[in-house]
Design an enzyme around this catalytic site. Structure first.
Site, PDB file in Angstrom:
ATOM      1  N   ALA A 189       0.870  -1.173   0.000  1.00  0.00           N
ATOM      2  CA  ALA A 189       0.000   0.000   0.000  1.00  0.00           C
ATOM      3  C   ALA A 189       0.908   1.225   0.000  1.00  0.00           C
ATOM      4  O   ALA A 189       2.037   1.176   0.496  1.00  0.00           O
ATOM      5  CB  ALA A 189      -0.907   0.014   1.220  1.00  0.00           C
ATOM      6  N   SER A 190       0.420   2.314  -0.553  1.00  0.00           N
ATOM      7  CA  SER A 190       1.257   3.500  -0.711  1.00  0.00           C
ATOM      8  C   SER A 190       1.464   4.291   0.568  1.00  0.00           C
ATOM      9  O   SER A 190       2.493   4.934   0.740  1.00  0.00           O
ATOM     10  CB  SER A 190       0.652   4.430  -1.772  1.00  0.00           C
ATOM     11  OG  SER A 190       0.629   3.779  -3.012  1.00  0.00           O
ATOM     12  N   THR A 191       0.476   4.258   1.454  1.00  0.00           N
ATOM     13  CA  THR A 191       0.572   5.057   2.680  1.00  0.00           C
ATOM     14  C   THR A 191       0.220   4.212   3.897  1.00  0.00           C
ATOM     15  O   THR A 191      -0.464   3.187   3.781  1.00  0.00           O
ATOM     16  CB  THR A 191      -0.378   6.272   2.628  1.00  0.00           C
ATOM     17  OG1 THR A 191      -1.733   5.811   2.558  1.00  0.00           O
ATOM     18  CG2 THR A 191      -0.075   7.166   1.430  1.00  0.00           C
TER      19      THR A 191
END
Length: 118
Positions: free
Chosen positions: A9-11
């Site tokens: 996931a990016s964040t």
């Protein structure tokens, strides 16, 4: 021969549970995950761990190609490294299977699109 799952996931506030569940359903064991931007492979320690772990005959499974890389250059580097080890790459949500010509072509096409996403 291992079927190794990788989720990203990016964040830190994004949830990985859907990806992890899909990888478990695909028979992955082990599964590694991290919350890091996919715009570069730098500082993606879990990805490096997975790539170092893979051996000839293994399969690296992801849910979608953009979970592996957002840059076509990084994607190509990862795919070259995986292929050099004799490892197949598969995606649970896309018709990617680098053991087939059609799967290889689709991987390249999706890699181009992933680079243009936000």
């Amino acid at each position: 021969m291992a079927n190794v799952g990788y989720a990203r996931a990016s964040t830190v506030d994004q949830d990985l549970s859907i990806q992890v569940a899909a990888l478990k359903a695909a028979g992955c064991d082990p599964i590694r995950s991290e919350k890091r931007s996919g715009t570069t492979v730098a500082a993606r320690d879990e990805l490096r761990t997975v790539l170092d772990f893979l051996r000839d005959g293994d399969t690296l499974t992801i849910t979608r190609i953009d979970r592996l890389a957002r840059s076509i250059g990084d994607l190509q580097d990862i795919v070259r490294e995986v292929r050099a080890k004799g490892v197949k790459l598969k995606a649970t949500e896309q018709p990617i299977d680098t053991s087939t010509p059609a799967g290889k072509a689709f991987l390249d096409m999706l890699g181009v699109f992933a680079e243009f996403e936000d």
